[in-house]
Write a protein that holds these residues in place. Structure first.
Motif, mmCIF file in Angstrom:
data_model
loop_
_atom_site.group_PDB
_atom_site.id
_atom_site.type_symbol
_atom_site.label_atom_id
_atom_site.label_comp_id
_atom_site.label_asym_id
_atom_site.label_seq_id
_atom_site.Cartn_x
_atom_site.Cartn_y
_atom_site.Cartn_z
ATOM 1 N N GLN A 113 -39.117 -25.927 -23.450
ATOM 2 C CA GLN A 113 -37.919 -26.081 -24.282
ATOM 3 C C GLN A 113 -37.907 -25.082 -25.443
ATOM 4 N N LEU A 114 -39.077 -24.763 -25.973
ATOM 5 C CA LEU A 114 -39.144 -23.797 -27.072
ATOM 6 C C LEU A 114 -38.707 -22.405 -26.597
ATOM 7 N N TYR A 115 -38.942 -22.142 -25.308
ATOM 8 C CA TYR A 115 -38.550 -20.835 -24.749
ATOM 9 C C TYR A 115 -37.064 -20.801 -24.404
ATOM 10 N N VAL A 116 -36.521 -21.959 -24.067
ATOM 11 C CA VAL A 116 -35.068 -22.056 -23.897
ATOM 12 C C VAL A 116 -34.410 -21.733 -25.245
ATOM 13 N N ASP A 117 -34.961 -22.318 -26.304
ATOM 14 C CA ASP A 117 -34.415 -22.053 -27.645
ATOM 15 C C ASP A 117 -34.595 -20.574 -28.028
ATOM 16 N N LEU A 118 -35.760 -20.021 -27.722
ATOM 17 C CA LEU A 118 -36.013 -18.601 -28.020
ATOM 18 C C LEU A 118 -35.015 -17.715 -27.273
ATOM 19 N N ALA A 119 -34.750 -18.059 -26.015
ATOM 20 C CA ALA A 119 -33.800 -17.275 -25.223
ATOM 21 C C ALA A 119 -32.407 -17.327 -25.846
ATOM 22 N N GLY A 120 -32.086 -18.429 -26.497
ATOM 23 C CA GLY A 120 -30.811 -18.530 -27.220
ATOM 24 C C GLY A 120 -30.763 -17.535 -28.368
ATOM 25 N N VAL A 121 -31.849 -17.459 -29.130
ATOM 26 C CA VAL A 121 -31.899 -16.532 -30.265
ATOM 27 C C VAL A 121 -31.865 -15.083 -29.768
ATOM 28 N N ILE A 122 -32.640 -14.809 -28.726
ATOM 29 C CA ILE A 122 -32.642 -13.453 -28.154
ATOM 30 C C ILE A 122 -31.235 -13.098 -27.652
ATOM 31 N N VAL A 147 -26.271 -9.866 -27.979
ATOM 32 C CA VAL A 147 -24.826 -9.688 -28.118
ATOM 33 C C VAL A 147 -24.513 -8.889 -29.381
ATOM 34 N N GLU A 148 -25.185 -9.257 -30.461
ATOM 35 C CA GLU A 148 -24.921 -8.569 -31.724
ATOM 36 C C GLU A 148 -25.243 -7.074 -31.618
ATOM 37 N N LEU A 149 -26.278 -6.747 -30.880
ATOM 38 C CA LEU A 149 -26.678 -5.337 -30.747
ATOM 39 C C LEU A 149 -26.117 -4.699 -29.471
ATOM 40 N N GLN A 150 -25.230 -5.452 -28.782
ATOM 41 C CA GLN A 150 -24.563 -4.941 -27.583
ATOM 42 C C GLN A 150 -25.562 -4.377 -26.570
ATOM 43 N N THR A 151 -26.615 -5.163 -26.339
ATOM 44 C CA THR A 151 -27.641 -4.771 -25.379
ATOM 45 C C THR A 151 -27.846 -5.924 -24.401
ATOM 46 N N PRO A 152 -27.579 -5.729 -23.120
ATOM 47 C CA PRO A 152 -27.770 -6.826 -22.170
ATOM 48 C C PRO A 152 -29.254 -7.132 -21.980
ATOM 49 N N VAL A 153 -29.594 -8.428 -21.993
ATOM 50 C CA VAL A 153 -30.998 -8.826 -21.820
ATOM 51 C C VAL A 153 -31.068 -9.962 -20.799
ATOM 52 N N VAL A 154 -32.030 -9.842 -19.899
ATOM 53 C CA VAL A 154 -32.277 -10.856 -18.875
ATOM 54 C C VAL A 154 -33.501 -11.662 -19.289
ATOM 55 N N TRP A 155 -33.390 -12.987 -19.179
ATOM 56 C CA TRP A 155 -34.513 -13.880 -19.523
ATOM 57 C C TRP A 155 -35.222 -14.312 -18.230
ATOM 58 N N GLY A 156 -36.565 -14.306 -18.277
ATOM 59 C CA GLY A 156 -37.365 -14.693 -17.116
ATOM 60 C C GLY A 156 -37.381 -16.184 -16.821
ATOM 61 N N GLY A 157 -36.764 -16.990 -17.689
ATOM 62 C CA GLY A 157 -36.686 -18.430 -17.413
ATOM 63 C C GLY A 157 -35.709 -18.724 -16.290
ATOM 64 N N VAL A 195 -28.808 -13.440 -20.904
ATOM 65 C CA VAL A 195 -28.612 -14.383 -22.006
ATOM 66 C C VAL A 195 -27.648 -13.763 -23.005
ATOM 67 N N ASP A 196 -26.692 -14.582 -23.468
ATOM 68 C CA ASP A 196 -25.713 -14.059 -24.422
ATOM 69 C C ASP A 196 -25.508 -15.021 -25.586
ATOM 70 N N GLY A 197 -26.423 -15.990 -25.690
ATOM 71 C CA GLY A 197 -26.341 -16.904 -26.821
ATOM 72 C C GLY A 197 -25.223 -17.922 -26.709
ATOM 73 N N ALA A 198 -24.451 -17.869 -25.611
ATOM 74 C CA ALA A 198 -23.292 -18.752 -25.490
ATOM 75 C C ALA A 198 -23.492 -19.821 -24.417
ATOM 76 N N GLY A 199 -23.902 -19.411 -23.213
ATOM 77 C CA GLY A 199 -24.035 -20.359 -22.104
ATOM 78 C C GLY A 199 -25.107 -21.402 -22.370
ATOM 79 N N ASN A 200 -25.103 -22.455 -21.562
ATOM 80 C CA ASN A 200 -26.118 -23.499 -21.681
ATOM 81 C C ASN A 200 -27.327 -23.109 -20.828
ATOM 82 N N LEU A 201 -28.407 -22.752 -21.481
ATOM 83 C CA LEU A 201 -29.562 -22.227 -20.763
ATOM 84 C C LEU A 201 -30.300 -23.298 -19.973
ATOM 85 N N ASP A 202 -30.197 -24.552 -20.412
ATOM 86 C CA ASP A 202 -30.784 -25.633 -19.598
ATOM 87 C C ASP A 202 -30.089 -25.674 -18.238
#
Ligand SMILES: [Zn+2]
Length: 152
Positions: free
Chosen positions: A83-92, A97-107, A112-119
């Motif tokens: 769960q802590l990594y789900v939260d971290l993925a939210g921050v990342i 998004v703020e830095l306009q750089t697409p990032v993929v999370w290994g979870g 990840v774009d800080g918007a969708g529900n990562l759970d």
């Protein structure tokens, strides 16, 4: 805030990904931080990780400086609860998004774009893998630049 050790471990990592990690480190919730455990990786180390079952591919984004592993830390202690990594993925994701750089999370192996529900994304990934008859490979600490687009 990244420490000098974090910055040393980020040597050779794509600067856009470094910027996202750095930005995220300044936007963590109170009492929670993370440190960098790995960035650029040698072929020798990748072989060892695959042999140990800790990685599934010799085509890792770590080999090209397009991936980082982060460890969530509370009171100076690394934490491994998913769960802590789900939260971290939210921050990342918000930093990405703020830095306009697409990032993929290994979870969830999804962007990840800080918007969708990562759970939900995590559950969907597990379901997809099982439907394919394959074991899910949940790598909560891992973040990478997507293979398609500008960071192939
Ligand atoms: Zn990784």
């Amino acid at each position: 805030m990244l420490t000098p050790r974090d910055e040393w471990r980020l040597a050779g990592v794509n600067p856009r990904l470094v910027d996202v990690v750095s930005h995220a480190s300044e936007h963590m919730p109170a009492g929670v931080s993370f440190f960098v455990t790995e960035g650029l990786r040698t072929i020798k180390r990748q072989r060892e990780l695959v042999a140990a079952g800790k990685s599934q591919t010799m085509d890792s984004r770590h080999l090209t400086g397009h991936a980082v592993d982060l460890a969530v830390s509370i009171a100076g202690q690394a934490q491994w609860a998913l769960q802590l990594y789900v939260d971290l993925a939210g921050v990342i994701g918000r930093s990405a998004v703020e830095l306009q750089t697409p990032v993929v999370w290994g979870g969830c192996w999804c962007r990840v774009d800080g918007a969708g529900n990562l759970d939900d994304e995590l559950a969907a990934y597990i379901k997809r893998r099982l439907a394919m008859g394959r074991r899910p490979f949940i790598d909560g600490p891992h973040f990478e630049l997507p293979r398609d687009g500008a960071y192939a």
